[in-house]
Design a protein around this motif. Structure first.
Motif, PDB file in Angstrom:
ATOM      1  N   MET A  62       0.838  -1.195   0.000  1.00  0.00           N
ATOM      2  CA  MET A  62       0.000   0.000   0.000  1.00  0.00           C
ATOM      3  C   MET A  62       0.876   1.249   0.000  1.00  0.00           C
ATOM      4  SD  MET A  62      -2.753   1.311   2.868  1.00  0.00           S
ATOM      5  CE  MET A  62      -3.847  -0.091   2.636  1.00  0.00           C
ATOM      6  N   ASP A  63       0.621   2.146  -0.913  1.00  0.00           N
ATOM      7  CA  ASP A  63       1.314   3.428  -0.935  1.00  0.00           C
ATOM      8  C   ASP A  63       0.642   4.337   0.094  1.00  0.00           C
ATOM      9  OD1 ASP A  63       2.485   5.838  -1.418  1.00  0.00           O
ATOM     10  OD2 ASP A  63       1.933   5.961  -3.535  1.00  0.00           O
ATOM     11  N   LEU A  64       1.382   4.717   1.125  1.00  0.00           N
ATOM     12  CA  LEU A  64       0.810   5.535   2.191  1.00  0.00           C
ATOM     13  C   LEU A  64       0.730   7.009   1.830  1.00  0.00           C
ATOM     14  CD1 LEU A  64       2.428   3.940   5.393  1.00  0.00           C
ATOM     15  CD2 LEU A  64       0.203   3.464   4.344  1.00  0.00           C
ATOM     16  N   GLY A  65       1.305   7.393   0.716  1.00  0.00           N
ATOM     17  CA  GLY A  65       1.212   8.780   0.293  1.00  0.00           C
ATOM     18  C   GLY A  65       2.077   9.731   1.095  1.00  0.00           C
ATOM     19  N   LEU A  66       3.160   9.217   1.686  1.00  0.00           N
ATOM     20  CA  LEU A  66       4.030  10.046   2.513  1.00  0.00           C
ATOM     21  C   LEU A  66       5.263  10.556   1.769  1.00  0.00           C
ATOM     22  CD1 LEU A  66       3.859   8.064   5.865  1.00  0.00           C
ATOM     23  CD2 LEU A  66       3.231  10.471   5.571  1.00  0.00           C
ATOM     24  N   ALA A  67       5.484  10.104   0.558  1.00  0.00           N
ATOM     25  CA  ALA A  67       6.677  10.511  -0.187  1.00  0.00           C
ATOM     26  C   ALA A  67       6.737  12.025  -0.331  1.00  0.00           C
ATOM     27  CB  ALA A  67       6.690   9.848  -1.555  1.00  0.00           C
ATOM     28  N   GLY A  68       7.838  12.609   0.098  1.00  0.00           N
ATOM     29  CA  GLY A  68       8.024  14.045  -0.009  1.00  0.00           C
ATOM     30  C   GLY A  68       7.415  14.858   1.108  1.00  0.00           C
ATOM     31  N   SER A  69       6.672  14.218   2.018  1.00  0.00           N
ATOM     32  CA  SER A  69       6.044  14.963   3.108  1.00  0.00           C
ATOM     33  C   SER A  69       7.086  15.371   4.143  1.00  0.00           C
ATOM     34  CB  SER A  69       4.937  14.137   3.756  1.00  0.00           C
ATOM     35  OG  SER A  69       5.457  12.955   4.327  1.00  0.00           O
ATOM     36  N   ALA A  70       6.746  16.382   4.928  1.00  0.00           N
ATOM     37  CA  ALA A  70       7.655  16.946   5.924  1.00  0.00           C
ATOM     38  C   ALA A  70       7.204  16.525   7.314  1.00  0.00           C
ATOM     39  CB  ALA A  70       7.671  18.468   5.808  1.00  0.00           C
ATOM     40  N   ALA A  71       8.063  15.809   8.035  1.00  0.00           N
ATOM     41  CA  ALA A  71       7.682  15.247   9.326  1.00  0.00           C
ATOM     42  C   ALA A  71       8.657  15.650  10.422  1.00  0.00           C
ATOM     43  CB  ALA A  71       7.616  13.724   9.237  1.00  0.00           C
ATOM     44  N   LEU A  72       8.115  16.020  11.566  1.00  0.00           N
ATOM     45  CA  LEU A  72       8.898  16.317  12.760  1.00  0.00           C
ATOM     46  C   LEU A  72       8.583  15.265  13.807  1.00  0.00           C
ATOM     47  CD1 LEU A  72      10.712  18.157  14.521  1.00  0.00           C
ATOM     48  CD2 LEU A  72       8.642  19.465  15.095  1.00  0.00           C
ATOM     49  N   VAL A  73       9.611  14.615  14.345  1.00  0.00           N
ATOM     50  CA  VAL A  73       9.433  13.583  15.361  1.00  0.00           C
ATOM     51  C   VAL A  73      10.166  14.012  16.621  1.00  0.00           C
ATOM     52  CG1 VAL A  73       9.745  11.152  15.976  1.00  0.00           C
ATOM     53  CG2 VAL A  73       9.292  11.791  13.588  1.00  0.00           C
ATOM     54  N   THR A  74       9.435  14.247  17.701  1.00  0.00           N
ATOM     55  CA  THR A  74      10.094  14.579  18.964  1.00  0.00           C
ATOM     56  C   THR A  74      10.488  13.281  19.666  1.00  0.00           C
ATOM     57  OG1 THR A  74       8.201  14.598  20.504  1.00  0.00           O
ATOM     58  CG2 THR A  74       8.491  16.532  19.105  1.00  0.00           C
ATOM     59  N   GLY A  75      11.581  13.347  20.415  1.00  0.00           N
ATOM     60  CA  GLY A  75      12.113  12.127  21.000  1.00  0.00           C
ATOM     61  C   GLY A  75      12.628  11.184  19.933  1.00  0.00           C
ATOM     62  N   GLY A  76      13.038  11.740  18.800  1.00  0.00           N
ATOM     63  CA  GLY A  76      13.418  10.927  17.646  1.00  0.00           C
ATOM     64  C   GLY A  76      14.801  10.331  17.713  1.00  0.00           C
ATOM     65  N   ASN A  77      15.516  10.586  18.798  1.00  0.00           N
ATOM     66  CA  ASN A  77      16.869  10.053  18.918  1.00  0.00           C
ATOM     67  C   ASN A  77      16.928   8.685  19.589  1.00  0.00           C
ATOM     68  OD1 ASN A  77      15.976  11.492  21.197  1.00  0.00           O
ATOM     69  ND2 ASN A  77      18.049  11.717  22.003  1.00  0.00           N
ATOM     70  N   ARG A  78      15.791   8.169  20.071  1.00  0.00           N
ATOM     71  CA  ARG A  78      15.816   6.873  20.753  1.00  0.00           C
ATOM     72  C   ARG A  78      14.431   6.235  20.745  1.00  0.00           C
ATOM     73  NH1 ARG A  78      13.432   7.539  25.814  1.00  0.00           N
ATOM     74  NH2 ARG A  78      13.420   9.647  26.662  1.00  0.00           N
ATOM     75  N   GLY A  79      14.407   4.945  21.024  1.00  0.00           N
ATOM     76  CA  GLY A  79      13.173   4.225  21.272  1.00  0.00           C
ATOM     77  C   GLY A  79      12.155   4.289  20.162  1.00  0.00           C
ATOM     78  N   ILE A  80      10.891   4.423  20.550  1.00  0.00           N
ATOM     79  CA  ILE A  80       9.793   4.443  19.595  1.00  0.00           C
ATOM     80  C   ILE A  80       9.900   5.651  18.676  1.00  0.00           C
ATOM     81  CG2 ILE A  80       7.281   4.715  19.387  1.00  0.00           C
ATOM     82  CD1 ILE A  80       7.065   3.001  21.961  1.00  0.00           C
ATOM     83  N   GLY A  81      10.372   6.784  19.195  1.00  0.00           N
ATOM     84  CA  GLY A  81      10.541   7.963  18.352  1.00  0.00           C
ATOM     85  C   GLY A  81      11.528   7.718  17.227  1.00  0.00           C
ATOM     86  N   ARG A  82      12.641   7.105  17.562  1.00  0.00           N
ATOM     87  CA  ARG A  82      13.645   6.814  16.532  1.00  0.00           C
ATOM     88  C   ARG A  82      13.108   5.798  15.523  1.00  0.00           C
ATOM     89  NH1 ARG A  82      20.059   5.961  17.352  1.00  0.00           N
ATOM     90  NH2 ARG A  82      20.541   4.987  15.347  1.00  0.00           N
ATOM     91  N   ALA A  83      12.424   4.775  16.013  1.00  0.00           N
ATOM     92  CA  ALA A  83      11.845   3.781  15.111  1.00  0.00           C
ATOM     93  C   ALA A  83      10.815   4.416  14.187  1.00  0.00           C
ATOM     94  CB  ALA A  83      11.211   2.646  15.916  1.00  0.00           C
ATOM     95  N   THR A  84      10.039   5.365  14.705  1.00  0.00           N
ATOM     96  CA  THR A  84       9.036   6.048  13.891  1.00  0.00           C
ATOM     97  C   THR A  84       9.698   6.932  12.836  1.00  0.00           C
ATOM     98  OG1 THR A  84       7.414   6.015  15.689  1.00  0.00           O
ATOM     99  CG2 THR A  84       7.100   7.652  13.953  1.00  0.00           C
ATOM    100  N   ALA A  85      10.730   7.647  13.234  1.00  0.00           N
ATOM    101  CA  ALA A  85      11.450   8.467  12.262  1.00  0.00           C
ATOM    102  C   ALA A  85      12.022   7.605  11.143  1.00  0.00           C
ATOM    103  CB  ALA A  85      12.571   9.231  12.972  1.00  0.00           C
ATOM    104  N   THR A  86      12.525   6.433  11.512  1.00  0.00           N
ATOM    105  CA  THR A  86      13.063   5.503  10.518  1.00  0.00           C
ATOM    106  C   THR A  86      11.973   5.034   9.564  1.00  0.00           C
ATOM    107  OG1 THR A  86      14.753   4.734  12.078  1.00  0.00           O
ATOM    108  CG2 THR A  86      14.261   3.299  10.207  1.00  0.00           C
ATOM    109  N   ALA A  87      10.818   4.673  10.113  1.00  0.00           N
ATOM    110  CA  ALA A  87       9.710   4.196   9.281  1.00  0.00           C
ATOM    111  C   ALA A  87       9.201   5.286   8.349  1.00  0.00           C
ATOM    112  CB  ALA A  87       8.578   3.682  10.175  1.00  0.00           C
TER     113      ALA A  87
END
Length: 247
Positions: free
Chosen positions: A1-26
């Motif tokens: 499924m194409d989630l339609g996120l290509a090119g979108s701008a995302a900010l992830v807080t707590g993105g340096n570890r744990g679930i935040g980092r995993a989410t930033a990666t995804a």
């Protein structure tokens, strides 16, 4: 499924570890351009480099001026904002915290200030950018919102549920979906390889630990145009807690 996120701008807080980092990666794997927000510039820089993020910004989410400056800088780096994932919070404690008699006022206020009010500070700073063309906010809460035994943990997490629904109602007409995710015990880089933690985390209905990457997959879907119909939703990602029926 194409989630339609290509090119979108995302900010992830707590993105340096744990679930935040995993989410930033995804999000990055789905083609989103991601900026990480946290307090530790060294781990932020390392995570950003590994993920291939567009950059990182430093702020303590208890400091409103710092949050505003960091969000503005993230929007400048990305050319706007489409997605905000709030994940910056003090680590949840595994052991039951002291009850009423042992309640630590300062710790209680730190938990609420960092997680509940911190999420609101970031959302308030990001909202003008999100309003320009709609988007999504996903707030990471936790299953302590649905259990007793840790007063600060319960209050900080149920507060995230309440603020998420308030924001969903307020920002929905502007095309901004707001949802809340409840992870349970989750295997992250900090607990990976810990057999004791894995055993406790396996007491869900699936009988196995849930990983940060699995939580991130759900968060990424909710943040995408495909998942934004779930505005105001509270989603559990804990493998299923045996017994309770949640209506």
């Amino acid at each position: 499924m194409d989630l339609g996120l290509a090119g979108s701008a995302a900010l992830v807080t707590g993105g340096n570890r744990g679930i935040g980092r995993a989410t930033a990666t995804a999000l990055a794997r789905e083609g989103a351009r991601v900026v990480l927000l946290g307090r530790d510039t060294a781990t932020l820089a390392a995570a950003a480099a590994e993920i291939g993020a567009a950059g990182h910004v430093a702020a303590d989410t208890t400091d409103d001026a710092a949050v505003v400056a960091a969000v503005d800088e993230a929007a400048r780096l990305l050319g706007g904002l489409d997605v905000l994932v709030n994940c910056a919070a003090p680590r949840a404690t595994r052991a039951a915290a002291p009850g009423l008699a042992g309640l630590d006022d300062a710790d209680f206020l730190r938990n609420v200030d960092t997680k509940a009010l911190g999420y609101l500070r970031v959302a308030r700073a990001a909202a003008p950018y999100l309003r320009r063309q709609g988007g999504a906010i996903v707030n990471i809460s936790g299953m302590n919102a649905r259990s007793t035994g840790n007063i600060a943990g319960s209050v900080r997490n149920i507060a995230v549920v309440a603020l998420s629904k308030n924001l969903a109602d307020e920002l929905g007409p502007a095309g901004i979906s707001v949802s809340c995710v409840h992870p349970g015990l989750t295997v992250t880089e900090r607990t990976d390889g810990d057999p004791e933690y894995a055993a406790v985390a396996s007491t869900n209905a699936l009988g196995r630990p849930i990983t940060a990457a699995e939580v991130a997959d759900v968060v990424t879907f909710l943040a995408s145009p495909r998942g934004r119909a779930a505005n105001g939703a509270v989603i559990t990602v804990d493998g299923g807690r045996p017994g309770p029926v949640w209506a």
